[in-house]
Design an enzyme around this catalytic site. Sequence first.
Site, mmCIF file in Angstrom:
data_model
loop_
_atom_site.group_PDB
_atom_site.id
_atom_site.type_symbol
_atom_site.label_atom_id
_atom_site.label_comp_id
_atom_site.label_asym_id
_atom_site.label_seq_id
_atom_site.Cartn_x
_atom_site.Cartn_y
_atom_site.Cartn_z
ATOM 1 N N GLY A 1 0.611 -1.317 0.214
ATOM 2 C CA GLY A 1 -0.083 -0.417 0.408
ATOM 3 C C GLY A 1 1.245 1.178 -0.176
ATOM 4 O O GLY A 1 2.146 1.394 -0.152
ATOM 5 N N GLY B 1 0.824 5.647 0.605
ATOM 6 C CA GLY B 1 -0.772 6.883 1.743
ATOM 7 C C GLY B 1 0.339 7.963 1.783
ATOM 8 O O GLY B 1 1.268 8.149 0.759
ATOM 9 N N GLY B 2 0.197 8.400 2.319
ATOM 10 C CA GLY B 2 0.727 10.699 2.670
ATOM 11 C C GLY B 2 2.124 9.910 3.490
ATOM 12 O O GLY B 2 3.126 10.817 2.718
ATOM 13 N N PHE B 3 2.410 9.221 3.798
ATOM 14 C CA PHE B 3 3.582 8.996 3.826
ATOM 15 C C PHE B 3 4.756 8.243 2.918
ATOM 16 O O PHE B 3 5.999 8.657 3.002
ATOM 17 C CB PHE B 3 3.456 8.426 5.597
ATOM 18 C CG PHE B 3 4.503 8.186 6.819
ATOM 19 C CD1 PHE B 3 5.025 8.761 7.007
ATOM 20 C CD2 PHE B 3 5.700 6.627 6.883
ATOM 21 C CE1 PHE B 3 6.167 9.210 8.102
ATOM 22 C CE2 PHE B 3 6.556 7.417 7.658
ATOM 23 C CZ PHE B 3 7.524 7.724 8.118
ATOM 24 N N GLY B 4 4.407 7.527 3.277
ATOM 25 C CA GLY B 4 4.947 6.865 1.402
ATOM 26 C C GLY B 4 4.770 5.148 1.621
ATOM 27 O O GLY B 4 3.272 4.797 1.706
ATOM 28 N N PRO B 5 5.809 4.226 0.775
ATOM 29 C CA PRO B 5 5.087 3.244 0.548
ATOM 30 C C PRO B 5 5.210 2.540 1.712
ATOM 31 O O PRO B 5 5.655 2.481 2.925
ATOM 32 C CB PRO B 5 6.223 2.582 -0.337
ATOM 33 C CG PRO B 5 7.552 3.431 0.198
ATOM 34 C CD PRO B 5 6.549 5.065 -0.535
ATOM 35 N N VAL B 6 4.655 1.481 2.208
ATOM 36 C CA VAL B 6 4.305 -0.258 2.736
ATOM 37 C C VAL B 6 4.184 -0.644 2.410
ATOM 38 O O VAL B 6 4.149 -1.241 1.335
ATOM 39 C CB VAL B 6 2.722 -0.016 3.655
ATOM 40 C CG1 VAL B 6 2.919 -1.041 4.691
ATOM 41 C CG2 VAL B 6 2.152 1.514 4.186
ATOM 42 N N LYS C 1 6.689 0.691 6.958
ATOM 43 C CA LYS C 1 6.591 2.062 6.230
ATOM 44 C C LYS C 1 7.580 3.232 6.027
ATOM 45 O O LYS C 1 8.328 3.323 7.642
ATOM 46 C CB LYS C 1 5.220 2.827 6.563
ATOM 47 C CG LYS C 1 4.513 3.282 6.755
ATOM 48 C CD LYS C 1 3.133 4.126 7.281
ATOM 49 C CE LYS C 1 1.987 3.493 7.416
ATOM 50 N NZ LYS C 1 0.871 4.693 7.989
ATOM 51 N N ASP D 1 -7.546 11.347 12.863
ATOM 52 C CA ASP D 1 -7.274 10.993 11.285
ATOM 53 C C ASP D 1 -7.942 9.801 11.162
ATOM 54 O O ASP D 1 -7.559 8.590 10.798
ATOM 55 C CB ASP D 1 -5.996 10.576 11.186
ATOM 56 C CG ASP D 1 -5.977 10.853 9.256
ATOM 57 O OD1 ASP D 1 -6.456 11.679 8.330
ATOM 58 O OD2 ASP D 1 -4.528 10.716 8.787
HETATM 59 N N1 LIG Z 1 0.340 -2.738 9.568
HETATM 60 C C1 LIG Z 1 -0.708 -2.831 8.734
HETATM 61 N N2 LIG Z 1 -0.616 -4.305 7.788
HETATM 62 C C2 LIG Z 1 -0.556 -4.172 6.181
HETATM 63 N N3 LIG Z 1 -0.620 -3.417 5.773
HETATM 64 C C3 LIG Z 1 -1.017 -2.317 6.270
HETATM 65 C C4 LIG Z 1 -0.708 -1.592 7.521
HETATM 66 N N4 LIG Z 1 -0.033 -0.143 7.696
HETATM 67 C C5 LIG Z 1 -0.268 -0.504 6.342
HETATM 68 N N5 LIG Z 1 -0.561 -1.061 5.399
HETATM 69 C C6 LIG Z 1 -1.366 -0.945 3.740
HETATM 70 O O1 LIG Z 1 -0.756 0.328 3.387
HETATM 71 C C7 LIG Z 1 -1.757 0.874 3.516
HETATM 72 C C8 LIG Z 1 -1.497 2.710 2.949
HETATM 73 O O2 LIG Z 1 -0.608 2.925 4.462
HETATM 74 P P1 LIG Z 1 -0.589 4.791 4.757
HETATM 75 O O3 LIG Z 1 -1.145 4.643 6.029
HETATM 76 O O4 LIG Z 1 0.545 5.112 4.458
HETATM 77 O O5 LIG Z 1 -1.835 5.168 3.993
HETATM 78 P P2 LIG Z 1 -3.196 5.623 3.605
HETATM 79 O O6 LIG Z 1 -3.607 5.262 5.501
HETATM 80 O O7 LIG Z 1 -4.346 4.565 2.665
HETATM 81 O O8 LIG Z 1 -3.703 7.262 3.630
HETATM 82 P P3 LIG Z 1 -2.296 8.065 4.813
HETATM 83 O O9 LIG Z 1 -1.595 8.457 4.224
HETATM 84 O O10 LIG Z 1 -4.015 9.424 4.587
HETATM 85 O O11 LIG Z 1 -2.689 7.421 6.286
HETATM 86 C C9 LIG Z 1 -3.136 1.241 4.380
HETATM 87 O O12 LIG Z 1 -4.418 1.519 3.304
HETATM 88 C C10 LIG Z 1 -3.124 -0.465 4.162
HETATM 89 O O13 LIG Z 1 -3.412 -0.679 3.385
HETATM 90 MG MG LIG Z 2 -3.608 5.453 6.806
#
Ligand SMILES: Nc1ncnc2c1ncn2[C@@H]1O[C@H](COP(=O)(O)OP(=O)(O)OP(=O)(O)O)[C@@H](O)[C@H]1O
Ligand SMILES: [Mg+2]
Length: 439
Positions: free
Chosen positions: A80, A82-87, A108, A203
């Site tokens: 995944g 999000g705003g922070f970066g790739p996970v 993350k 959030d």
């Molecule tokens: N601990 C985790 N276990 C499994 N998947 C995760 C975990 N943390 C994050 N993810 C996956 O990574 C994606 C991105 O997470 P992230 O929190 O960086 O972004 P977001 O929630 O989509 O947006 P935002 O930056 O606004 O929070 C999540 O939607 C989820 O699908």
């Molecule tokens: Mg998130």
Amino acid sequence: MSPRTSSWRTLLTGCWAAEPAAAAGDEINNNSSSWSSSSAAEPFSPEDLSLTLAGSNLHAFTIAELKAVTRNFTMTNIIGSGGFGPVYKGYIDGGLRPGLKPQHVAVKSLDLDGLQGHREWLAEVMFLGQLRHPHLVKLIGYCCEDEHRMLVYEFMPRVSLENHLFKRLLASLPWETRLKIAVGAAKGLAFLHEAEKPVIYRDFKASNILLDSDYTAKLSDFGLAKDGPQGDKSHVTTRVMGTHGYAAPEYILTGHLTAKSDVYSFGVVLLELLAGRRCVDKARPGRQKNLVDWARPYLNNADKLSRVMDPNLDGLFSAKGAQKAAAVAYKCLSHNPKSRPSMSAVVESLEPLLSLKDVPAGPFVYVAPAEEEERKEMEAERAEKNQQQHNRDQRHKQRFPNSVIHSEVTLHRDGNSLYRNSNFGKPLRQKSQNQERGA
Ligand SMILES: Nc1ncnc2c1ncn2[C@@H]1O[C@H](COP(=O)(O)OP(=O)(O)OP(=O)(O)O)[C@@H](O)[C@H]1O
Ligand SMILES: [Mg+2]
């Protein structure tokens, strides 16, 4: 929960200038990722950080260790972004650290070109390092090496509520599961609001509710979390941050943040669970674009509630349970923050609905095991990531036609400067410091 000491508070507030008071017209992010602005101030060393967090059981990982855990941050491990970066999905094997059991993890990694920065990373480490609860995702450790900022969490096999509710690859969530998620997430928020030093999460949204293999909901992302008002103060004044569609209207207007702002966001997610619709959906006609505005009049009207309920539930829900849950959503979404219930009152109202037995029996539905769902999700994400990477490579090729590096996230060291292929030619340290802004 281990007590939060004054030393980490000092570190948290000492790391950047105080957030300025809200100015009328401050923007809230219009896409689904949270927005905030970050400070570059970094008047502490990784050693200070590990001393401050000494009692928290967090592991301070090195980049080399996290490379081993994520197979060198390979794109195929991206789950995944999000705003922070790739996970990245990763695996910690038994030999990595004494006392750290073999397990899957989510890593993350801060995108140095992204919307967030050191501030959010530090807030996450500080809050999640100190708070432990069955409905908060467990932070296992962090990495703070050179410009790199990473967070290592327990891996949540069913990823996020957003994936299950809105991505049609997966089977529709049954009614009981939706309720279980709502109750779990409500308990997580109630815990934060009632902690010895209350925390406002700020959030709350479907993508920040992660799901364990049995659909236990856990809150993630404390990058925007804030200590609640102290003493006789009724609110905290902050710059408006959050995600469009989820933030409470009075918070957007005034910047006054209270626990009731989280309650509003909870109401939005509860409504999303009932309706199976995103809170903002530009593809829908007219008033339906904004779920709250459209659905509000139907929520306390038993005859009209069926208009709101997710058609993918195929009517397989408790009518009484749906009415009560809709009434809770209605109260949470009240324009007047004082009329919204506390999160513990929400838990009290929703939890008994789990034992209602009037759910019509439906046809047998095969629920794919988490691994299979995860594989499908990862394939879809991978295809999207590959496309994004391809686009980045093309841009990079245009900017640096003579560069031989055009793929994957690769780090290059040149003397004391560290480069990444996507900003090859610009030292990351300089880049991140210039980019992050005081908030
Ligand atoms: N601990 C985790 N276990 C499994 N998947 C995760 C975990 N943390 C994050 N993810 C996956 O990574 C994606 C991105 O997470 P992230 O929190 O960086 O972004 P977001 O929630 O989509 O947006 P935002 O930056 O606004 O929070 C999540 O939607 C989820 O699908
Ligand atoms: Mg998130």
